[in-house]
Design an enzyme around this catalytic site. Structure first.
Site, PDB file in Angstrom:
ATOM      1  N   PHE A 196      -6.869  -3.099   4.468  1.00  9.54           N
ATOM      2  CA  PHE A 196      -7.628  -2.092   5.220  1.00  9.54           C
ATOM      3  C   PHE A 196      -9.059  -2.081   4.708  1.00  9.54           C
ATOM      4  O   PHE A 196      -9.311  -1.803   3.542  1.00  9.54           O
ATOM      5  CB  PHE A 196      -7.034  -0.680   5.108  1.00  9.54           C
ATOM      6  N   ASP A 213     -13.205  -4.704  -2.660  1.00 14.41           N
ATOM      7  CA  ASP A 213     -13.407  -3.468  -1.897  1.00 14.41           C
ATOM      8  C   ASP A 213     -12.841  -2.320  -2.725  1.00 14.41           C
ATOM      9  O   ASP A 213     -11.638  -2.087  -2.748  1.00 14.41           O
ATOM     10  CB  ASP A 213     -12.715  -3.566  -0.528  1.00 14.41           C
ATOM     11  N   LYS A 234     -16.793   6.247  -0.020  1.00 17.48           N
ATOM     12  CA  LYS A 234     -16.006   7.468  -0.210  1.00 17.48           C
ATOM     13  C   LYS A 234     -16.550   8.379  -1.335  1.00 17.48           C
ATOM     14  O   LYS A 234     -17.489   9.107  -1.099  1.00 17.48           O
ATOM     15  CB  LYS A 234     -14.533   7.109  -0.412  1.00 17.48           C
TER      16      LYS A 234
HETATM   17  C1  LIG Z   1     -11.741   4.066   3.686  1.00 16.81           C
HETATM   18  C2  LIG Z   1     -11.853   2.636   3.397  1.00 16.81           C
HETATM   19  C3  LIG Z   1     -12.767   1.824   4.095  1.00 16.81           C
HETATM   20  C4  LIG Z   1     -13.597   2.329   5.238  1.00 16.81           C
HETATM   21  O1  LIG Z   1     -14.420   3.397   4.899  1.00 16.81           O
HETATM   22  P1  LIG Z   1     -15.005   4.334   6.053  1.00 16.81           P
HETATM   23  O2  LIG Z   1     -15.978   5.218   5.331  1.00 16.81           O
HETATM   24  O3  LIG Z   1     -13.857   5.098   6.622  1.00 16.81           O
HETATM   25  O4  LIG Z   1     -15.650   3.451   7.053  1.00 16.81           O
HETATM   26  C5  LIG Z   1     -12.856   0.490   3.719  1.00 16.81           C
HETATM   27  N1  LIG Z   1     -12.103  -0.011   2.734  1.00 16.81           N
HETATM   28  C6  LIG Z   1     -11.202   0.733   2.053  1.00 16.81           C
HETATM   29  C7  LIG Z   1     -10.407   0.115   0.972  1.00 16.81           C
HETATM   30  C8  LIG Z   1     -11.028   2.079   2.381  1.00 16.81           C
HETATM   31  O5  LIG Z   1     -10.137   2.816   1.744  1.00 16.81           O
END
Ligand SMILES: *Cc1c(COP(=O)(O)O)cnc(C)c1O
Length: 407
Positions: free
Chosen positions: A149, A234, A263
Site C-alpha cells: 500500500f 516507504d 502522516k
Molecule cells: C498512508 C500511506 C500512504 C499514503 O499516504 P496518504 O497521505 O494517504 O496519501 C502511503 N504509504 C503508506 C505505507 C501509507 O501507510
C-alpha cells in the site's frame, strides 16, 4: 464571530446522514462522529468518549491536541502560512536541515500527502536511473511488492495487487513489476539492467501489519547495492516512532537510499510528506522539474520541525517499544479460540481472526460500543495503533474491553 449553531446542534446520526447524502461513498467508517479530541481520547457529537486505538493510521502519533504542536501551529498561523515555492520562507530551510539530520541523510524534498511523497520517490528513482545509472530513455523499471500500500493516485494504484484499488481506474502507468514481499530470490530474479528502484514498506500496514522474515532487509540492502538499484523505504506509516525506533528499518540495521515520510510528520495538524535522501540522488531535480503549491509551506514545516524536535529525545520511541511489548504480550495471553495470529512491532499490532470467528469488523464494532476505536484491514485483521502518548493505564483499560469482546 459567526457560529453555525445549526451545524453544532446536529446529532451524530444527522451528521452521518449528511455525509451519506452529500459526500462520495469512498469510505465505510465506523458509525462514530468525532467532535472533540484530547490526547488518546475522542468525544463524539453526542458526548460519548472513546479511546482512540487507531491514531488516524499513525498520523496522530503524538496525540490529539498535543500542546507543544498546537502552540507551534498557532504561533505560525499568526506569522505566515503559505508562500508557495515562488519565494523562500523561513521554516523550510531549518526543517530541511533538522529532518535530514534526524534521518541521517543529506537533503529533503517536501510535499503534502503520502501518495505525493511516493510519486516524488518514483520520479526521483526514474530520473536517477536515466541521468546517473544510464538506463535507456523510457525503460526505467521499479520493483514493488505483493499486497503493498503506497497511496491512491493513478500511478500508485498501477502497482497495487488489490483488485478493488484498481478496478475501474485504468489505464495504468507502466514501468512496475511486482515481487513477493519478503522473498529475496524473487527480488533478485526481477532486477535487470533497467531496474532503478525497489519500493517497499518495512512492515506492511494496510496488508495487516505484515513483518517480513528476519534478515530480509539486510539482503535487500546488499542486493540493491550490488545491482545499483535505489532501495526506497516507504516509512509513511511505520516511521517516526511507531515501531519503537525512529524508523522501522532501523530494526534491520540497514539504511535505505531513499526514505518516504508522511502522516505523523504533520503532527496530526497539517499534511506534510517528504522524500529524504542523499544530496546526489535528490540533485536529479532542477528548477521546474517537480513541485507542489503547498509543498514546503511554512505552517506544515513549523509543525514538522516540532515533530522532529520531539523525536530527538528518543522518549516516544522508547515508550512505543515498551508499551508495545506489553500490549502484544497481554493480547497473546488472552484465552480465546477466535485468534489466528497476533503480529506487530512497537505500538503497531495486528490481531488476525480465524475465518470461522467472523470478520474483524464485527469486533471493531463491538469495541466501539464498549468505548474503544480501532479499524479492520483486509477482512480478518484488526489493527491497533494508539497515539504514542498512551499510558499503561489506558492500555489496560483497552485490554479489559478487548478481553470482554473476545471471550
Ligand atoms: C498512508 C500511506 C500512504 C499514503 O499516504 P496518504 O497521505 O494517504 O496519501 C502511503 N504509504 C503508506 C505505507 C501509507 O501507510
Amino acid at each position: 464571530m459567526t457560529v453555525d449553531t445549526a451545524t453544532a446542534q446536529l446529532s451524530g446520526a444527522q451528521h452521518i446522514e449528511l455525509v451519506e447524502t452529500f459526500a462520495a461513498h469512498n469510505y465505510s467508517p465506523l458509525p462514530v462522529v468525532v467532535a472533540k479530541a484530547d490526547g488518546v481520547w475522542v468525544e463524539d457529537a453526542d458526548g460519548k468518549r472513546y479511546l482512540d486505538m487507531l491514531a488516524a493510521y499513525s498520523a496522530v502519533n503524538f496525540g490529539h491536541g498535543n500542546a507543544e504542536l498546537v502552540e507551534v501551529a498557532k504561533q505560525q498561523l499568526d506569522r505566515v502560512t503559505l508562500t508557495s515555492r515562488a519565494f523562500h520562507n523561513d521554516q523550510l530551510g531549518p526543517l530541511s536541515r533538522e529532518l535530514a539530520e534526524l534521518c541521517g541523510m543529506e537533503a529533503i524534498l517536501p510535499m503534502n500527502t503520502g501518495a505525493e511523497g511516493v510519486e516524488t520517490a518514483i520520479k526521483t528513482a526514474r530520473k536517477w536511473g536515466y541521468t546517473k545509472k544510464g538506463v535507456a530513455p523510457g525503460k526505467a523499471k521499479i520493483i514493488c511488492c505483493t499486497d503493498n500500500f503506497h497511496g491512491r493516485t493513478t500511478t500508485v494504484i498501477s502497482f497495487s495487487t488489490d483488485p478493488q484499488c484498481r478496478d475501474g481506474f485504468g489505464p495504468f502507468t507502466p514501468g512496475f513489476e511486482i515481487v513477493e514481499y519478503g522473498n529475496i530470490d524473487a527480488l533478485r530474479n526481477a532486477i535487470d539492467e533497467n531496474t532503478v528502484g525497489f519500493l517497499v514498506e518495512p512492515i506492511q500496514g494496510e496488508a495487516g501489519i505484515i513483518v517480513p522474515p528476519e534478515g530480509y532487509f539486510k539482503q535487500v540492502r546488499d542486493l540493491c547495492t550490488e545491482k545499483n538499484v535505489l532501495f526506497i523505504a516507504d516509512e509513511i506509516q511505520s516511521g517516526l516512532g511507531r515501531t519503537g525506533k525512529t524508523f522501522c528499518i532501523e530494526h534491520d540495521g540497514v539504511v535505505p537510499d531513499v526514505l518516504i515520510l508522511g502522516k505523523a510528520l504533520g503532527g496530526g495538524i497539517m499534511p506534510i510528506s517528504a522524500v529524504v535522501s542523499s544530496r546526489e540522488i535528490l540533485s536529479v531535480f532542477t528548477p521546474g522539474d517537480h513541485g507542489s503549491t503547498f509543498g514546503g509551506n511554512p505552517l506544515s514545516c513549523a509543525v514538522a520541525r516540532k515533530v522532529v524536535e520531539m523525536l530527538k529525545t528518543g522518549d516516544y520511541q522508547q515508550k512505543a517499544a515498551e508499551l508495545g511489548d506489553y500490549l502484544i504480550g497481554r493480547l497473546r495471553a488472552i484465552k480465546t479460540d477466535k485468534i489466528k495470529e497476533i503480529r506487530g512491532r512497537g505500538l503497531w499490532v495486528g490481531v488476525e481472526f480465524k475465518t470461522e470467528a467472523g470478520p474483524a469488523k464485527k469486533y471493531c464494532n463491538a469495541l466501539m460500543d464498549a468505548g474503544m476505536l480501532c479499524k479492520d484491514t483486509h477482512a480478518q485483521t484488526m489493527r491497533l495503533a494508539p497515539p504514542l502518548v498512551i499510558t499503561k493505564e489506558d492500555i489496560d483499560w483497552a485490554l479489559e474491553r478487548i478481553e470482554k469482546v473476545l471471550t
